[in-house]
Design a protein around this motif. Structure first.
Motif, short mmCIF file in Angstrom:
data_model
loop_
_atom_site.label_atom_id
_atom_site.label_comp_id
_atom_site.label_asym_id
_atom_site.label_seq_id
_atom_site.Cartn_x
_atom_site.Cartn_y
_atom_site.Cartn_z
N ASP A 11 26.01 46.17 39.97
CA ASP A 11 25.47 46.00 41.33
C ASP A 11 26.55 45.61 42.33
O ASP A 11 26.45 45.91 43.52
CB ASP A 11 24.41 44.90 41.36
N PHE A 12 27.57 44.91 41.86
CA PHE A 12 28.59 44.36 42.75
C PHE A 12 29.81 45.27 42.90
O PHE A 12 30.68 44.99 43.71
CB PHE A 12 29.05 43.00 42.24
N ALA A 13 29.88 46.34 42.15
CA ALA A 13 31.08 47.18 42.12
C ALA A 13 31.38 47.89 43.44
O ALA A 13 32.53 48.20 43.72
CB ALA A 13 30.97 48.20 40.99
N HIS A 14 30.37 48.15 44.26
CA HIS A 14 30.59 48.93 45.49
C HIS A 14 30.59 48.08 46.76
O HIS A 14 30.57 48.63 47.86
CB HIS A 14 29.53 50.03 45.59
N VAL A 15 30.63 46.77 46.61
CA VAL A 15 30.62 45.89 47.78
C VAL A 15 31.94 46.00 48.53
O VAL A 15 33.02 45.93 47.94
CB VAL A 15 30.36 44.42 47.35
N ARG A 16 31.83 46.20 49.83
CA ARG A 16 33.01 46.27 50.70
C ARG A 16 33.09 45.11 51.68
O ARG A 16 34.14 44.84 52.24
CB ARG A 16 33.01 47.58 51.47
N LEU A 17 31.93 44.42 51.90
CA LEU A 17 31.89 43.30 52.83
C LEU A 17 31.08 42.16 52.22
O LEU A 17 29.93 42.35 51.83
CB LEU A 17 31.27 43.71 54.16
N LEU A 18 31.71 41.00 52.14
CA LEU A 18 31.04 39.78 51.70
C LEU A 18 30.78 38.91 52.92
O LEU A 18 31.71 38.49 53.60
CB LEU A 18 31.92 39.01 50.71
N CYS A 19 29.50 38.68 53.21
CA CYS A 19 29.10 37.78 54.29
C CYS A 19 28.59 36.49 53.67
O CYS A 19 27.88 36.52 52.67
CB CYS A 19 27.97 38.39 55.12
N LYS A 52 39.82 34.13 48.61
CA LYS A 52 41.15 34.76 48.58
C LYS A 52 41.18 35.85 47.49
O LYS A 52 41.79 36.90 47.68
CB LYS A 52 42.24 33.73 48.30
N SER A 53 40.50 35.62 46.38
CA SER A 53 40.51 36.61 45.30
C SER A 53 39.75 37.88 45.69
O SER A 53 40.17 38.98 45.34
CB SER A 53 39.98 36.02 44.00
N VAL A 54 38.64 37.75 46.42
CA VAL A 54 37.93 38.96 46.83
C VAL A 54 38.73 39.71 47.89
O VAL A 54 38.73 40.95 47.91
CB VAL A 54 36.48 38.73 47.31
N GLN A 55 39.41 38.99 48.76
CA GLN A 55 40.28 39.64 49.74
C GLN A 55 41.37 40.44 49.03
O GLN A 55 41.66 41.58 49.40
CB GLN A 55 40.89 38.61 50.70
N ALA A 56 41.96 39.84 47.99
CA ALA A 56 43.00 40.53 47.23
C ALA A 56 42.45 41.77 46.52
O ALA A 56 43.18 42.73 46.28
CB ALA A 56 43.63 39.57 46.21
N ALA A 57 41.14 41.76 46.23
CA ALA A 57 40.49 42.90 45.58
C ALA A 57 40.06 43.96 46.60
O ALA A 57 39.46 44.97 46.24
CB ALA A 57 39.29 42.43 44.77
N GLY A 58 40.35 43.72 47.89
CA GLY A 58 40.05 44.72 48.92
C GLY A 58 38.69 44.56 49.58
O GLY A 58 38.25 45.45 50.32
N ILE A 59 38.02 43.45 49.37
CA ILE A 59 36.72 43.20 49.98
C ILE A 59 36.94 42.40 51.26
O ILE A 59 37.65 41.39 51.26
CB ILE A 59 35.80 42.43 49.01
N LEU A 60 36.32 42.84 52.34
CA LEU A 60 36.40 42.12 53.60
C LEU A 60 35.49 40.90 53.54
O LEU A 60 34.45 40.91 52.86
CB LEU A 60 35.98 43.02 54.76
N THR A 61 35.87 39.84 54.27
CA THR A 61 35.11 38.60 54.26
C THR A 61 34.63 38.25 55.66
O THR A 61 35.31 38.52 56.64
CB THR A 61 35.97 37.44 53.71
N CYS A 62 33.44 37.63 55.72
CA CYS A 62 32.85 37.27 57.01
C CYS A 62 32.05 35.98 56.89
O CYS A 62 31.19 35.88 56.01
CB CYS A 62 31.94 38.40 57.48
N LEU A 158 29.96 33.75 43.26
CA LEU A 158 29.75 35.11 43.76
C LEU A 158 31.06 35.88 43.80
O LEU A 158 31.12 37.04 43.38
CB LEU A 158 29.10 35.07 45.14
N CYS A 159 32.11 35.26 44.30
CA CYS A 159 33.42 35.92 44.38
C CYS A 159 33.91 36.35 43.00
O CYS A 159 34.41 37.46 42.83
CB CYS A 159 34.44 35.00 45.04
N ASP A 160 33.76 35.47 42.01
CA ASP A 160 34.18 35.81 40.65
C ASP A 160 33.42 37.01 40.12
O ASP A 160 34.00 37.89 39.47
CB ASP A 160 34.00 34.61 39.72
N ALA A 161 32.12 37.08 40.41
CA ALA A 161 31.31 38.23 39.96
C ALA A 161 31.74 39.51 40.67
O ALA A 161 31.82 40.57 40.04
CB ALA A 161 29.83 37.96 40.22
#
Length: 173
Positions: A11-19, A52-62, A158-161
């Motif tokens: 479910d989490f593989a296609h996430v591009r933005l974490l709010c 920081k880890s999700v940003q490094a994985a290419g996910i935008l943060t908000c 959530l970020c780890d997942a």
């Protein structure tokens, strides 16, 4: 009641933005007043590392929050959060505009929250997530709940997942 947050999941593989909401999610929701009457805000270092880890994985943060404080803006700046939307009354409209600007779809967006002012946004995103201390109305519409409480590493869960779900060796649950 939502399912416990898995360590990784397709479910989490296609996430591009974490709010993420701030009060009650990145903080424990308490208000601490100093002797001078100013509010002191406590953030969890674990969450910062996760962001920081999700940003490094290419996910935008908000950060998207009704609160509008210097502490929130400072934390966002310290973590180099991509978008800090504070003082937001209509979170759906704000994130909708951001998604349009970024060319990202609701189906590629996750939001983590704890209270009723986030229900509209949680209903729009593909993956609504809450903290275990979220109000019942929020828990009723979320798909997943973090292991840790708000302000105590919930965002890190959530970020780890999210990061684990991007890993090529991820094993589906």
């Amino acid at each position: 009641m939502p399912s416990p947050l898995p360590k990784s999941h397709p479910d989490f593989a296609h996430v591009r933005l974490l709010c993420t909401d701030v009060d009650g999610v990145l903080t424990d929701g308490s208000l601490y007043y100093g002797a001078d009457g100013n509010i002191i805000t406590r953030f969890q270092v674990l969450d910062g590392h996760g962001l920081k880890s999700v940003q490094a994985a290419g996910i935008l943060t908000c950060f998207v929050t009704m609160s509008d404080t210097d502490q929130i803006r400072r934390r966002a700046a310290d973590l180099r959060i991509d978008y800090c939307l504070s003082g937001i009354r209509d979170k759906v409209a704000a994130i909708s505009a951001l998604l349009k600007d970024l060319g990202i779809d609701w189906s590629e967006t996750v939001h983590i929250a704890d209270d009723v002012n986030d229900i509209g946004l949680l209903q729009k995103v593909a993956l609504p997530v809450c903290v275990p201390n979220a109000v019942d109305e929020v828990q009723a519409i979320c798909r997943y709940v973090t292991h840790r409480a708000g302000g105590n590493g919930a965002v890190r869960d959530l970020c780890d997942a999210l990061v684990a779900s991007r890993s090529p060796d991820m094993t589906p649950l």
